[in-house]
Design an enzyme around this catalytic site. Structure first.
Site, mmCIF file in Angstrom:
data_model
loop_
_atom_site.group_PDB
_atom_site.id
_atom_site.type_symbol
_atom_site.label_atom_id
_atom_site.label_comp_id
_atom_site.label_asym_id
_atom_site.label_seq_id
_atom_site.Cartn_x
_atom_site.Cartn_y
_atom_site.Cartn_z
ATOM 1 N N ILE A 134 -68.286 91.899 31.659
ATOM 2 C CA ILE A 134 -68.912 92.658 32.765
ATOM 3 C C ILE A 134 -68.325 94.066 32.893
ATOM 4 O O ILE A 134 -69.003 94.962 33.403
ATOM 5 C CB ILE A 134 -68.783 91.870 34.093
ATOM 6 C CG1 ILE A 134 -69.806 92.360 35.111
ATOM 7 C CG2 ILE A 134 -67.357 91.933 34.650
ATOM 8 C CD1 ILE A 134 -69.976 91.446 36.305
ATOM 9 N N GLY A 186 -58.466 86.303 35.098
ATOM 10 C CA GLY A 186 -59.915 86.216 34.856
ATOM 11 C C GLY A 186 -60.631 87.551 34.918
ATOM 12 O O GLY A 186 -60.117 88.579 34.459
ATOM 13 N N VAL A 187 -61.818 87.515 35.538
ATOM 14 C CA VAL A 187 -62.624 88.747 35.577
ATOM 15 C C VAL A 187 -61.950 89.805 36.462
ATOM 16 O O VAL A 187 -62.032 91.006 36.200
ATOM 17 C CB VAL A 187 -64.067 88.433 36.042
ATOM 18 C CG1 VAL A 187 -64.141 88.035 37.511
ATOM 19 C CG2 VAL A 187 -64.996 89.605 35.764
ATOM 20 N N ASP A 188 -61.210 89.365 37.479
ATOM 21 C CA ASP A 188 -60.476 90.286 38.370
ATOM 22 C C ASP A 188 -59.482 91.111 37.546
ATOM 23 O O ASP A 188 -59.413 92.343 37.642
ATOM 24 C CB ASP A 188 -59.743 89.432 39.421
ATOM 25 C CG ASP A 188 -59.234 90.230 40.610
ATOM 26 O OD1 ASP A 188 -58.558 89.644 41.466
ATOM 27 O OD2 ASP A 188 -59.516 91.436 40.680
ATOM 28 N N SER A 226 -66.452 82.148 41.239
ATOM 29 C CA SER A 226 -65.787 80.882 41.566
ATOM 30 C C SER A 226 -65.854 79.809 40.475
ATOM 31 O O SER A 226 -65.321 78.712 40.683
ATOM 32 C CB SER A 226 -66.338 80.275 42.878
ATOM 33 O OG SER A 226 -65.794 80.972 43.989
ATOM 34 N N THR A 227 -66.468 80.096 39.340
ATOM 35 C CA THR A 227 -66.607 79.030 38.313
ATOM 36 C C THR A 227 -65.439 79.018 37.335
ATOM 37 O O THR A 227 -65.448 78.264 36.368
ATOM 38 C CB THR A 227 -67.923 79.201 37.509
ATOM 39 O OG1 THR A 227 -67.854 80.421 36.755
ATOM 40 C CG2 THR A 227 -69.137 79.200 38.421
ATOM 41 N N VAL A 240 -61.092 79.966 37.744
ATOM 42 C CA VAL A 240 -59.886 79.482 38.442
ATOM 43 C C VAL A 240 -60.257 78.709 39.711
ATOM 44 O O VAL A 240 -59.648 77.706 40.053
ATOM 45 C CB VAL A 240 -58.989 80.682 38.802
ATOM 46 C CG1 VAL A 240 -57.892 80.306 39.780
ATOM 47 C CG2 VAL A 240 -58.387 81.281 37.542
ATOM 48 N N TYR A 241 -61.333 79.166 40.393
ATOM 49 C CA TYR A 241 -61.681 78.539 41.681
ATOM 50 C C TYR A 241 -62.462 77.233 41.533
ATOM 51 O O TYR A 241 -62.777 76.582 42.516
ATOM 52 C CB TYR A 241 -62.417 79.529 42.583
ATOM 53 C CG TYR A 241 -61.508 80.519 43.320
ATOM 54 C CD1 TYR A 241 -60.126 80.482 43.159
ATOM 55 C CD2 TYR A 241 -62.037 81.480 44.164
ATOM 56 C CE1 TYR A 241 -59.305 81.383 43.829
ATOM 57 C CE2 TYR A 241 -61.233 82.390 44.841
ATOM 58 C CZ TYR A 241 -59.850 82.330 44.671
ATOM 59 O OH TYR A 241 -59.041 83.217 45.336
HETATM 60 N N1 APR Z 1 -66.720 89.445 32.259
HETATM 61 C C1 APR Z 1 -67.547 88.540 32.846
HETATM 62 N N2 APR Z 1 -67.145 87.329 33.273
HETATM 63 C C2 APR Z 1 -65.837 87.012 33.075
HETATM 64 C C3 APR Z 1 -64.913 87.900 32.476
HETATM 65 C C4 APR Z 1 -65.404 89.156 32.047
HETATM 66 N N3 APR Z 1 -64.606 90.064 31.485
HETATM 67 N N4 APR Z 1 -63.691 87.274 32.437
HETATM 68 C C5 APR Z 1 -63.861 86.054 32.980
HETATM 69 N N5 APR Z 1 -65.155 85.881 33.357
HETATM 70 C C6 APR Z 1 -65.806 84.719 33.965
HETATM 71 C C7 APR Z 1 -65.163 83.384 33.768
HETATM 72 O O1 APR Z 1 -65.511 82.833 32.499
HETATM 73 C C8 APR Z 1 -65.796 82.601 34.913
HETATM 74 O O2 APR Z 1 -67.052 82.066 34.501
HETATM 75 O O3 APR Z 1 -65.806 84.928 35.361
HETATM 76 C C9 APR Z 1 -66.050 83.671 35.986
HETATM 77 C C10 APR Z 1 -65.156 83.565 37.207
HETATM 78 O O4 APR Z 1 -63.879 83.123 36.781
HETATM 79 P P1 APR Z 1 -62.524 83.770 37.394
HETATM 80 O O5 APR Z 1 -62.376 85.141 36.888
HETATM 81 O O6 APR Z 1 -61.442 82.780 37.128
HETATM 82 O O7 APR Z 1 -62.802 83.874 38.957
HETATM 83 P P2 APR Z 1 -62.898 82.729 40.068
HETATM 84 O O8 APR Z 1 -63.194 81.390 39.510
HETATM 85 O O9 APR Z 1 -63.838 83.302 41.105
HETATM 86 O O10 APR Z 1 -61.418 82.684 40.646
HETATM 87 C C11 APR Z 1 -60.947 83.813 41.338
HETATM 88 O O11 APR Z 1 -59.075 84.025 39.894
HETATM 89 O O12 APR Z 1 -58.608 85.882 38.647
HETATM 90 C C12 APR Z 1 -58.306 85.243 39.814
HETATM 91 O O13 APR Z 1 -57.749 87.025 41.319
HETATM 92 C C13 APR Z 1 -58.724 86.043 41.019
HETATM 93 O O14 APR Z 1 -57.542 84.605 42.485
HETATM 94 C C14 APR Z 1 -58.833 84.952 42.030
HETATM 95 C C15 APR Z 1 -59.440 83.801 41.246
#
Ligand code: APR
Length: 177
Positions: free
Chosen positions: A18, A39-41, A124-125, A127-128
């Site tokens: 993304i 993750g994406v964050d 949320s799919t 870590v969450y």
């Molecule tokens: N581009 C698009 N999607 C991504 C990317 C990327 N570069 N990296 C990871 N993802 C996807 C993951 O495969 C997953 O399907 O983003 C989705 C959400 O996963 P997470 O990033 O783990 O976010 P989430 O499940 O909402 O958990 C949020 O994780 O990173 C920490 O700071 C964040 O504490 C928060 C928690």
């Protein structure tokens, strides 16, 4: 009244990173501190650069289901909309409503800023722990419902990093057309 077929025609599914998206805003699956994470964050903060964290520090955090907007800095996207989705527990702790609010409040900010294109990750799919199929249904129906109710057309790209999410979203949206 906007025709549903026309609305569905504005939904797109793409597999990839993304942070590379050339849209008005990309949405970050953040945590309530807005101080970055994995993750994406983590990917978004790395790509946007240190000025993003500086701006996030001024926001004072964000509750699950709420959304905040910042500049995109080094990203191609002009803005980043940060929203902590729900931490999935058991499916009966209000997770669905909070996930819907994350999409709804992100769309509300897009409308407020008159954005015409937005990219969402699968909030949320990761870590969450939200089950991917249910999360996809909440995401797509919430976004479609908002555009229909507000009569606000925009291009919405769901950007999926992993194969499973990509297949789930592709099948779901194809099924709507
Ligand atoms: N581009 C698009 N999607 C991504 C990317 C990327 N570069 N990296 C990871 N993802 C996807 C993951 O495969 C997953 O399907 O983003 C989705 C959400 O996963 P997470 O990033 O783990 O976010 P989430 O499940 O909402 O958990 C949020 O994780 O990173 C920490 O700071 C964040 O504490 C928060 C928690």
């Amino acid at each position: 009244m906007i025709d549903s077929k026309e609305l569905i025609g504005r939904l797109f599914v793409q597999q990839g990173d993304i942070t590379q998206m050339e849209v008005d805003a990309i949405v970050n699956a953040a945590n309530p501190s807005l101080m970055g994470g994995g993750g994406v964050d983590g990917a978004i903060h790395r790509a946007a650069g240190p000025k993003l964290l500086e701006e996030c520090r001024t926001l004072g955090g964000c509750a699950h289901g709420e959304a905040r907007i910042t500049k995109g800095y080094r990203l191609k996207a002009k803005y980043i909309i940060h929203t902590p989705g729900p931490v999935y527990k058991n499916g009966t702790s209000g997770e669905r409503e909070v996930l819907g609010n994350s999409y709804l409040n992100s769309m509300r900010l897009a409308l407020e800023y008159k954005l015409t294109s937005i990219a969402f990750p699968a909030i949320s799919t990761g870590v969450y722990g939200y089950p991917r199929g249910e999360a996809c249904e909440v995401a797509v129906t919430t976004v479609l419902g908002f555009m229909k109710e507000m009569e606000y057309m925009m291009s919405v790209v769901f950007v999926l990093f992993d194969n499973e999410n990509f297949r789930i979203y592709s099948d779901f949206i194809t099924g709507l057309k």
